[in-house]
Design a protein around this motif. Structure first.
Motif, PDB file in Angstrom:
ATOM      1  N   PRO A 186       0.942  -1.184  -0.192  1.00  0.00           N
ATOM      2  CA  PRO A 186       0.151  -0.163  -0.099  1.00  0.00           C
ATOM      3  C   PRO A 186       0.972   1.393   0.090  1.00  0.00           C
ATOM      4  O   PRO A 186       0.383   2.199  -0.645  1.00  0.00           O
ATOM      5  CB  PRO A 186      -0.874  -0.209   1.382  1.00  0.00           C
ATOM      6  CG  PRO A 186      -0.849  -1.694   1.652  1.00  0.00           C
ATOM      7  CD  PRO A 186       0.398  -2.130   1.162  1.00  0.00           C
ATOM      8  N   GLU A 187       2.065   1.296   0.790  1.00  0.00           N
ATOM      9  CA  GLU A 187       2.759   2.520   0.973  1.00  0.00           C
ATOM     10  C   GLU A 187       3.219   2.790  -0.591  1.00  0.00           C
ATOM     11  O   GLU A 187       3.253   3.948  -0.769  1.00  0.00           O
ATOM     12  CB  GLU A 187       3.933   2.482   1.910  1.00  0.00           C
ATOM     13  CG  GLU A 187       4.729   3.592   2.243  1.00  0.00           C
ATOM     14  CD  GLU A 187       5.624   3.320   3.367  1.00  0.00           C
ATOM     15  OE1 GLU A 187       6.741   4.253   3.537  1.00  0.00           O
ATOM     16  OE2 GLU A 187       5.545   2.407   3.985  1.00  0.00           O
ATOM     17  N   ILE A 188       3.978   1.679  -1.244  1.00  0.00           N
ATOM     18  CA  ILE A 188       4.684   2.195  -2.574  1.00  0.00           C
ATOM     19  C   ILE A 188       3.415   2.351  -3.631  1.00  0.00           C
ATOM     20  O   ILE A 188       3.550   3.365  -4.398  1.00  0.00           O
ATOM     21  CB  ILE A 188       5.455   0.866  -3.074  1.00  0.00           C
ATOM     22  CG1 ILE A 188       6.290   0.282  -2.015  1.00  0.00           C
ATOM     23  CG2 ILE A 188       5.961   0.942  -4.407  1.00  0.00           C
ATOM     24  CD1 ILE A 188       7.489   1.477  -1.805  1.00  0.00           C
ATOM     25  N   ASN A 189       2.226   1.826  -3.532  1.00  0.00           N
ATOM     26  CA  ASN A 189       1.136   2.168  -4.484  1.00  0.00           C
ATOM     27  C   ASN A 189       0.714   3.476  -4.249  1.00  0.00           C
ATOM     28  O   ASN A 189       0.738   4.071  -5.343  1.00  0.00           O
ATOM     29  CB  ASN A 189      -0.002   1.049  -4.247  1.00  0.00           C
ATOM     30  CG  ASN A 189      -1.159   1.111  -5.125  1.00  0.00           C
ATOM     31  OD1 ASN A 189      -1.927   1.726  -4.652  1.00  0.00           O
ATOM     32  ND2 ASN A 189      -1.238   0.588  -6.273  1.00  0.00           N
ATOM     33  N   LEU A 190       0.373   3.906  -3.193  1.00  0.00           N
ATOM     34  CA  LEU A 190      -0.229   5.239  -2.979  1.00  0.00           C
ATOM     35  C   LEU A 190       0.822   6.328  -3.159  1.00  0.00           C
ATOM     36  O   LEU A 190       0.559   7.294  -3.569  1.00  0.00           O
ATOM     37  CB  LEU A 190      -0.759   5.350  -1.483  1.00  0.00           C
ATOM     38  CG  LEU A 190      -2.197   4.453  -1.352  1.00  0.00           C
ATOM     39  CD1 LEU A 190      -2.418   4.293   0.368  1.00  0.00           C
ATOM     40  CD2 LEU A 190      -3.329   4.979  -2.121  1.00  0.00           C
ATOM     41  N   ARG A 191       2.001   6.004  -2.751  1.00  0.00           N
ATOM     42  CA  ARG A 191       3.069   7.030  -3.179  1.00  0.00           C
ATOM     43  C   ARG A 191       3.156   7.182  -4.585  1.00  0.00           C
ATOM     44  O   ARG A 191       3.559   8.381  -5.001  1.00  0.00           O
ATOM     45  CB  ARG A 191       4.572   6.646  -2.795  1.00  0.00           C
ATOM     46  CG  ARG A 191       4.591   7.018  -1.255  1.00  0.00           C
ATOM     47  CD  ARG A 191       5.655   6.499  -0.599  1.00  0.00           C
ATOM     48  NE  ARG A 191       7.128   6.830  -1.109  1.00  0.00           N
ATOM     49  CZ  ARG A 191       8.152   7.062  -0.454  1.00  0.00           C
ATOM     50  NH1 ARG A 191       8.232   6.822   0.587  1.00  0.00           N
ATOM     51  NH2 ARG A 191       9.402   7.288  -1.214  1.00  0.00           N
ATOM     52  N   GLU A 192       3.242   6.178  -5.330  1.00  0.00           N
ATOM     53  CA  GLU A 192       3.332   6.271  -6.935  1.00  0.00           C
ATOM     54  C   GLU A 192       2.065   7.352  -7.501  1.00  0.00           C
ATOM     55  O   GLU A 192       2.158   8.082  -8.194  1.00  0.00           O
ATOM     56  CB  GLU A 192       3.088   5.085  -7.651  1.00  0.00           C
ATOM     57  CG  GLU A 192       4.600   4.178  -7.268  1.00  0.00           C
ATOM     58  CD  GLU A 192       4.683   2.697  -8.160  1.00  0.00           C
ATOM     59  OE1 GLU A 192       3.625   2.524  -8.657  1.00  0.00           O
ATOM     60  OE2 GLU A 192       5.485   2.198  -8.034  1.00  0.00           O
TER      61      GLU A 192
END
Length: 397
Positions: A186-192
């Motif tokens: 989730p952290e990587i996805n939402l940052r992108e």
């Protein structure tokens, strides 16, 4: 003598990559799976051993520590390290590989945990370090980046005399039944997704607001889906390595519910990466949010539908305009039945194994750090057909 593959990371992508390495054990000889949480490695190993009699060892490692990684690599003595841990850990794993003289493969570019930047700069800077160690680093052997780069290389090598325009189209039409969840970390996805968009045109980077540009694209076997322009790391390498290119963009599909939830979270600061105080405790909002959302690895049993990921490529062949769509379609439930993970993990984990296989067998071999499109695409394209990611080419007008 170095032997076997060391896989670092134990999430959904690792599960798929490990299953596929076990299915190709004649190549990899033996497998070691390592993560900070050894129980996750044991779970993947035990599931594989229910169906196959292969040699899989497990280990615990702190992938943020070069010293810990070196100790593990020296103990295992692998021929190759496959990094399917978090992108934050790319540099430590690369540095450990150069210290130990072991080839390296990953699926995503380095991201600094405290700065929302997505670029290959610090990995490319290790090129001489890898050359001096006499080893090779293969960057971005997932799907996007990864297979999309191979599609572009294949088109450049076999289908076009000149490539002028590339649109990478990433559609996940799967339904997991939750109001809001992410299909990978989730952290990587939402940052992108929450970052500004960016694309490359005529030698310059053009920045857009987050999700500012939308196209409605008709994906074969899926249908028309709203697709939004994002920045994605393969644009950086492909804009360098595809000669004669005039423009390259990246689009990804999102449903209305996803965008509404993401906008709400962003408006209240939940996607922030700067520490805030909460009841006397310092927390990072997006890390806290990650603990509240469904674990992506839990989505496999409940996700139905298909993915369609590919490249629309336009240019010149024999003096005439040519336009093609090279793509792959995956069914979430078929992926889950085979590997215990849904199609988003599958489409990343299978190419991770393929890139590793080509290095392990010496089919792709050089010294230094390279992106996936810098090699002969055909061996990879052939493996895709054999390993569960068949591709099609559609001629467009």
């Amino acid at each position: 003598m170095k032997k076997g593959i060391l896989i670092i990371g134990a999430g959904g992508v690792s599960r798929v990559a490990t299953v596929k390495c076990a299915m190709n054990i004649d190549t990899f000889e033996k497998i070691t799976l390592a993560s900070r949480t050894i129980s996750k490695c044991e779970s993947i190993r035990d599931d594989i051993l229910k169906n196959q009699n292969v040699e899989i060892s497990v280990a615990s490692v702190d992938a943020d520590s070069v010293d810990d990684l070196v100790i593990l690599i020296e103990k295992v003595n692998p021929k190759l390290v496959l990094n399917v841990a978090l992108p934050y850990q790319d540099l430590t794993i690369m540095d450990a590989c150069t210290k130990c003289g072991v080839d390296y493969v990953d699926t995503a570019n380095y991201e600094h945990p405290d700065v929302a930047k997505f670029e290959y700069k610090e990995q490319w800077a290790r090129n001489e370090q890898f050359k001096d160690a006499g080893i090779m680093g293969l960057l971005g052997s997932g799907f996007d980046p990864g297979v999309t780069g191979v599609f572009c290389a294949y088109a450049q090598q076999n289908l076009f005399d000149e490539i002028h325009y590339i649109d990478i189209m990433d559609c996940n039409a799967g339904d997991h039944g939750y109001p809001f969840a992410t299909n990978f970390n989730p952290e990587i996805n939402l940052r992108e997704v929450s970052a500004n968009g960016r694309y490359w045109e005529n030698g310059e980077w053009i920045e857009t607001k987050p999700l500012e540009i939308r196209v409605d694209h008709d994906y074969p076997e899926v249908g028309v889906k709203p697709s939004y322009l994002l920045y994605h790391e393969e644009l950086e390498s492909l804009s360098k390595n595809i000669k004669g290119l005039k423009r390259i963009r990246f689009f990804m599909t999102f449903g209305d519910s996803y965008i509404q939830h993401m906008n709400c979270l962003q408006n209240v600061g939940m996607l922030g990466i700067e520490p805030v105080m909460h009841k006397g405790v310092e927390i990072i909002p997006i890390e806290f949010l990650t603990t509240l959302l469904p674990d992506p690895s839990s989505l496999g049993p409940r996700t139905v539908g298909k993915t369609n990921i590919g490249c629309i490529i336009e240019g010149i062949k024999d003096g005439k305009p040519k336009k093609v769509y090279i793509y792959n379609i995956c069914d979430h439930q078929e992926c889950y039945k085979e590997t215990g993970a849904q199609a988003v993990s599958y489409t990343t984990g299978v190419p991770a194994m393929i890139g590793s296989k080509l290095l392990y067998k010496g089919i792709w071999k050089n010294k230094g750090v390279f992106n996936i499109e810098e090699f002969d695409a055909k061996p990879f394209m052939d493996e895709l057909m054999q390993q569960g990611l068949p591709w099609k080419i559609l001629e467009l007008e």
